[in-house]
Design a protein around this motif. Structure first.
Motif, PDB file in Angstrom:
ATOM      1  N   GLU B 145       0.979  -1.147   0.057  1.00  0.00           N
ATOM      2  CA  GLU B 145       0.141   0.002   0.086  1.00  0.00           C
ATOM      3  C   GLU B 145       0.971   1.332   0.018  1.00  0.00           C
ATOM      4  OE1 GLU B 145      -0.254  -2.484   2.222  1.00  0.00           O
ATOM      5  OE2 GLU B 145      -2.302  -3.260   2.063  1.00  0.00           O
ATOM      6  N   ASP B 146       2.201   1.022   0.549  1.00  0.00           N
ATOM      7  CA  ASP B 146       3.100   2.257   0.717  1.00  0.00           C
ATOM      8  C   ASP B 146       3.915   2.324  -0.402  1.00  0.00           C
ATOM      9  OD1 ASP B 146       1.627   2.565   3.131  1.00  0.00           O
ATOM     10  OD2 ASP B 146       3.297   1.623   4.141  1.00  0.00           O
ATOM     11  N   GLY B 147       3.978   1.344  -1.401  1.00  0.00           N
ATOM     12  CA  GLY B 147       4.683   1.270  -2.462  1.00  0.00           C
ATOM     13  C   GLY B 147       5.823   0.865  -2.079  1.00  0.00           C
ATOM     14  N   PHE B 148       6.034  -0.247  -0.806  1.00  0.00           N
ATOM     15  CA  PHE B 148       6.955  -0.646  -0.123  1.00  0.00           C
ATOM     16  C   PHE B 148       8.248   0.348   0.273  1.00  0.00           C
ATOM     17  CE2 PHE B 148       5.457  -4.191  -3.133  1.00  0.00           C
ATOM     18  CZ  PHE B 148       5.167  -5.073  -2.215  1.00  0.00           C
ATOM     19  N   ALA B 149       7.680   1.517   0.634  1.00  0.00           N
ATOM     20  CA  ALA B 149       8.525   2.303   1.337  1.00  0.00           C
ATOM     21  C   ALA B 149       9.118   1.836   2.608  1.00  0.00           C
ATOM     22  CB  ALA B 149       7.633   3.543   1.841  1.00  0.00           C
ATOM     23  N   LEU B 150      10.477   2.462   2.804  1.00  0.00           N
ATOM     24  CA  LEU B 150      11.325   1.839   4.066  1.00  0.00           C
ATOM     25  C   LEU B 150      10.398   2.055   5.114  1.00  0.00           C
ATOM     26  CD1 LEU B 150      14.213   0.988   4.431  1.00  0.00           C
ATOM     27  CD2 LEU B 150      14.630   3.254   5.188  1.00  0.00           C
ATOM     28  N   PRO B 151      10.211   0.989   6.099  1.00  0.00           N
ATOM     29  CA  PRO B 151       9.508   1.085   7.195  1.00  0.00           C
ATOM     30  C   PRO B 151       9.919   2.196   8.182  1.00  0.00           C
ATOM     31  CG  PRO B 151       9.859  -1.239   6.851  1.00  0.00           C
ATOM     32  CD  PRO B 151      10.980  -0.237   6.124  1.00  0.00           C
ATOM     33  N   PRO B 152       9.359   2.685   8.968  1.00  0.00           N
ATOM     34  CA  PRO B 152       9.557   3.863  10.013  1.00  0.00           C
ATOM     35  C   PRO B 152      10.639   3.407  10.664  1.00  0.00           C
ATOM     36  CG  PRO B 152       7.106   3.563  10.104  1.00  0.00           C
ATOM     37  CD  PRO B 152       7.863   2.160   9.083  1.00  0.00           C
ATOM     38  N   VAL B 153      11.718   4.263  11.099  1.00  0.00           N
ATOM     39  CA  VAL B 153      12.925   4.028  11.684  1.00  0.00           C
ATOM     40  C   VAL B 153      12.628   3.434  13.182  1.00  0.00           C
ATOM     41  CG1 VAL B 153      14.451   5.718  10.795  1.00  0.00           C
ATOM     42  CG2 VAL B 153      13.124   6.178  12.681  1.00  0.00           C
ATOM     43  N   GLY B 177      11.654  -2.886  -6.384  1.00  0.00           N
ATOM     44  CA  GLY B 177      11.797  -1.874  -7.605  1.00  0.00           C
ATOM     45  C   GLY B 177      11.654  -0.438  -6.833  1.00  0.00           C
ATOM     46  N   SER B 178      11.721  -0.441  -5.291  1.00  0.00           N
ATOM     47  CA  SER B 178      11.652   0.596  -4.461  1.00  0.00           C
ATOM     48  C   SER B 178      12.842   1.541  -4.441  1.00  0.00           C
ATOM     49  CB  SER B 178      10.840   0.569  -3.339  1.00  0.00           C
ATOM     50  OG  SER B 178      11.362  -0.116  -2.472  1.00  0.00           O
ATOM     51  N   LEU B 179      12.939   2.724  -4.564  1.00  0.00           N
ATOM     52  CA  LEU B 179      14.300   3.631  -4.387  1.00  0.00           C
ATOM     53  C   LEU B 179      13.994   4.498  -2.954  1.00  0.00           C
ATOM     54  CD1 LEU B 179      16.790   4.300  -5.919  1.00  0.00           C
ATOM     55  CD2 LEU B 179      15.420   6.100  -7.118  1.00  0.00           C
ATOM     56  N   TYR B 180      14.935   4.269  -2.227  1.00  0.00           N
ATOM     57  CA  TYR B 180      14.943   4.862  -0.769  1.00  0.00           C
ATOM     58  C   TYR B 180      15.385   6.298  -1.115  1.00  0.00           C
ATOM     59  CZ  TYR B 180      14.159   0.196   1.004  1.00  0.00           C
ATOM     60  OH  TYR B 180      13.800  -0.917   1.462  1.00  0.00           O
ATOM     61  N   SER B 181      14.728   7.351  -0.346  1.00  0.00           N
ATOM     62  CA  SER B 181      15.101   8.553  -0.437  1.00  0.00           C
ATOM     63  C   SER B 181      16.457   8.729   0.371  1.00  0.00           C
ATOM     64  CB  SER B 181      14.139   9.541   0.048  1.00  0.00           C
ATOM     65  OG  SER B 181      14.214   9.381   1.466  1.00  0.00           O
ATOM     66  N   ARG B 182      17.236   9.992   0.228  1.00  0.00           N
ATOM     67  CA  ARG B 182      18.255  10.299   0.976  1.00  0.00           C
ATOM     68  C   ARG B 182      17.984  10.533   2.372  1.00  0.00           C
ATOM     69  NH1 ARG B 182      22.772  14.906  -0.239  1.00  0.00           N
ATOM     70  NH2 ARG B 182      23.839  14.701   1.766  1.00  0.00           N
ATOM     71  N   GLU B 184      15.475   8.986   4.138  1.00  0.00           N
ATOM     72  CA  GLU B 184      15.154   7.615   4.711  1.00  0.00           C
ATOM     73  C   GLU B 184      16.470   7.282   5.083  1.00  0.00           C
ATOM     74  OE1 GLU B 184      11.163   5.830   2.612  1.00  0.00           O
ATOM     75  OE2 GLU B 184      12.756   6.395   1.342  1.00  0.00           O
ATOM     76  N   LEU B 185      17.517   6.946   4.241  1.00  0.00           N
ATOM     77  CA  LEU B 185      18.922   6.327   4.355  1.00  0.00           C
ATOM     78  C   LEU B 185      19.645   7.235   5.429  1.00  0.00           C
ATOM     79  CD1 LEU B 185      19.699   5.929   0.542  1.00  0.00           C
ATOM     80  CD2 LEU B 185      18.918   4.256   2.236  1.00  0.00           C
ATOM     81  N   GLU B 186      19.184   8.352   5.451  1.00  0.00           N
ATOM     82  CA  GLU B 186      20.021   9.297   6.831  1.00  0.00           C
ATOM     83  C   GLU B 186      19.659   8.682   8.203  1.00  0.00           C
ATOM     84  OE1 GLU B 186      21.701  13.090   4.431  1.00  0.00           O
ATOM     85  OE2 GLU B 186      19.666  13.184   5.331  1.00  0.00           O
ATOM     86  N   GLN B 187      18.150   8.269   8.065  1.00  0.00           N
ATOM     87  CA  GLN B 187      17.816   7.905   9.189  1.00  0.00           C
ATOM     88  C   GLN B 187      18.286   6.493   9.611  1.00  0.00           C
ATOM     89  OE1 GLN B 187      13.618   8.405   8.504  1.00  0.00           O
ATOM     90  NE2 GLN B 187      13.428  10.245   9.589  1.00  0.00           N
ATOM     91  N   LEU B 188      18.308   5.660   8.627  1.00  0.00           N
ATOM     92  CA  LEU B 188      18.928   4.355   8.929  1.00  0.00           C
ATOM     93  C   LEU B 188      20.397   4.559   9.394  1.00  0.00           C
ATOM     94  CD1 LEU B 188      18.062   1.862   6.136  1.00  0.00           C
ATOM     95  CD2 LEU B 188      17.300   1.975   8.594  1.00  0.00           C
ATOM     96  N   ALA B 189      21.241   5.433   8.718  1.00  0.00           N
ATOM     97  CA  ALA B 189      22.514   5.762   9.354  1.00  0.00           C
ATOM     98  C   ALA B 189      22.550   6.072  10.688  1.00  0.00           C
ATOM     99  CB  ALA B 189      23.280   6.581   8.606  1.00  0.00           C
TER     100      ALA B 189
END
Lengths: 400, 400
Positions: B145-153, B177-182, B184-189
């Protein structure tokens, strides 16, 4: 910084890599180094294999099947049958070098904490493959005085515990060059059957048997068909180490089926290497005859030359292209490093592999080195002269 | 017979392999099968890579260095720098496909019992690599439903335990096929730095980003330099999956140095594949532009076609060449098998990958399939027609 795994800490460094900084420094200082340290032959790859790659007619370099191209497995089955090992393509899984056959084979057979019994000295990377699986190597020392013959079966039995899962041998042997007899192997098979152990047989040097000797494959051990896992490789046979193509061969279908799950996870062995490997099956016998003649000549020059040096003992290898030599030295690591760092004869020196790296037993191999006879005869003669001169002045020389 | 390892028993079978007997039978029965199940593109390998192999001028196919040919690592460093990831050759280890980069990376980071957190659905072979190292995969479900966005941190933080050692993401993602945003990735980092975790970033689909999107590499996450381990491969970029050449890239020198011990044990990555890989670095931009245009066309045909089928939901992928689709079915395994075994439309059918294989959470993916758009547009159109017809008569169709 996150902590690394304990496994990574346990991974052994290669006995040769430790010397690389010294050989690099020696070469940077303009010293010529004779490389008797590695199993990278200077023999040309068969033309038929190189031509197959040069004549590549594919447009897309696709994965092969996880167990290799079926045409290659069929060709391999014919090759094995021709050399007296009757197997079918279903008994063969093509791997990324013999290395991967051992990694997958170990993981199929053993869990962390399980034990594999290996006669030492043995190929140093067996330690790494065991460490990857959390597997304990239990060594049995073979002795230079016996020409590194297989230790008596009682020695194997003494070391069998509830965690023993396998015995691993290399035949013909790296680093010893020794060739086990059919009778010795039958005794091993008997132990494996009686104690329910796998018998890993690294037979990558099959074509390198000299003086009319014929290798006996563990695949032909009657009654042990469900125990034997043969490891093979194109690396030495066709002098194409870089192809990274090997094979795991076994008649144990359950073993093969579990190994296939590991193989599927990494998708496929290399396509280009398999094209070269399949073509190499057409290598004419004259190639092998010429290579064997060359190695016999090299071996004789090396072994006779080393044994002529006072205090040096070097049993004559029956196969492969390595010899273990006992030198009158205090430490093979120290000596090999000193040869690169401190010794020079007319601005030349020799690089060898310290014996310690091929033993698991602490202190074993201290006065042994592995010498690979992968150079031309004139270079070998020169290397022997250098070793002899070095032993005369090495500060850690033993006088016994 | 000796008992096999528990590890072998734990190795997951590939979600697609289970269907192979059915596709084989279908083909044997004369049925044409459209293969939307695999990531083996039909795109031609760049001519410059094929030519390099055809023009091979070596006489001996030798091992390369264990971390790859230095000329290739130098070329790779230039390539990464050009795509906005400034690294030096010392930050790069050439591996036998991206698979081996993950196997070695996992073993360097984690011991048996350690945990890696992975958003699901994820590339099924991550399970196999984890099992090889005795590592536990802890999934976090992303939603169609969210287009497989990165789950919340917060979802990541909830799953961190004393055994957590790493987070693994694939970006652009297989199978979503989803592409994570910068962002989202900064939150993961930030989580990785705060909890001392490694961040494995599988970025093998870097060149496959559409609609003007630019991928943000985890290598550029400021402050996380010692945490990020990037996994790369030539397989998809140059459509040469069979070359078996990939790379592990990290600025963490201690990590690299430990990984090198694993790399040395298996000697070297494939020589032929590296020759192709090094030459492929000269692939002209026009090749990538043409490939991307082709995939965008295919994606649009596939996604629009699937979404036009009543009851089907298929988010538009921003990258890679896969799409996850929700179908009105009871079981993706059952449906995919039924398509091969029982369904036919003018003697044709479609093979897809059941969604369940991409989830760790039991029951997840039951009504999803992964569709790889690796066929030409006309074939994709035909495949969609077949899927639509099949859904009308599938006995396990849901009516909700």
């Amino acid at each position: 910084m996150p902590k690394l795994s304990a496994k990574g800490g346990n991974m052994p460094a290669s006995p040769i890599r430790k010397l690389v900084p010294y050989s690099t420094a020696a070469k940077a200082a303009g010293k010529h180094v004779y490389h008797l340290n590695i199993g990278q032959p200077d023999i040309a790859t068969p033309q038929v294999a190189l031509d197959a790659v040069r004549n590549l007619d594919r447009k897309v370099i696709e994965y092969s099947d996880s167990d290799g191209f079926s045409s290659y497995r069929k060709g391999l089955a014919e090759y094995y049958t021709k050399v007296g090992i009757p197997v079918s393509p279903a008994d063969i899984m093509v791997t990324t070098g013999g290395s991967e056959a051992l990694i997958i084979g170990f993981m199929t057979a053993m869990d962390p904490g399980d034990e594999v019994i290996i006669p030492e000295p043995f190929y140093a990377n067996y330690n790494g493959f065991a460490t990857m699986g959390g597997i304990t190597v239990v060594p049995i020392t073979a002795h230079i005085e016996d020409g590194f013959a297989l230790p008596p079966v009682e020695e194997f039995e003494k070391r069998i515990t509830a965690r023993s899962k396998a015995i691993l041998i290399c035949n013909p042997g790296n680093p010893t060059g020794s060739l086990y007899s059919r009778q010795e192997l039958e005794q091993l098979a008997e132990i494996c059957v009686r104690h329910d152990l796998f018998l890993f047989a690294d037979e990558v040097y099959r074509e390198f048997c000299y003086d009319g000797a014929t290798p006996f494959s563990c695949m032909n051990l009657a009654g042990a068909e469900q125990h034997v896992i043969m490891v093979d490789s194109v690396s030495k046979r066709y002098s194409m180490c870089g192809a990274r193509v090997g094979a795991m061969v076994t008649r144990n279908r359950e073993f093969m089926s579990t190994s296939m799950k590991f193989a599927q996870a990494r998708l496929s062995p290399p396509t280009f290497g398999q094209i070269a490997g399949e073509a190499a099956l057409q290598t004419p016998q004259s190639y092998f005859d010429a290579v064997a003649a060359e190695y016999v000549h090299r071996r004789d020059v090396l072994v006779d030359g080393l044994n002529a040096i006072p205090g040096v003992i070097c049993p004559k290898p029956a196969g492969a292209f390595y010899a273990m030599a006992r030198l009158p030295i205090d430490s093979s690591d120290g000596f090999c490093q000193w040869m690169l760092e401190d010794f020079t004869m007319d601005n030349e020196t020799v690089m060898m592999a310290p014996g310690t790296g091929f033993y698991s037993t602490p202190g074993a191999g201290l006065n042994e080195v592995r010498v690979a006879y992968v150079l031309k005869v004139d270079d070998l003669r020169r290397a022997i002269t250098i070793i002899e001169a070095a032993l005369k002045v090495y500060p850690g020389r033993l006088h016994c």
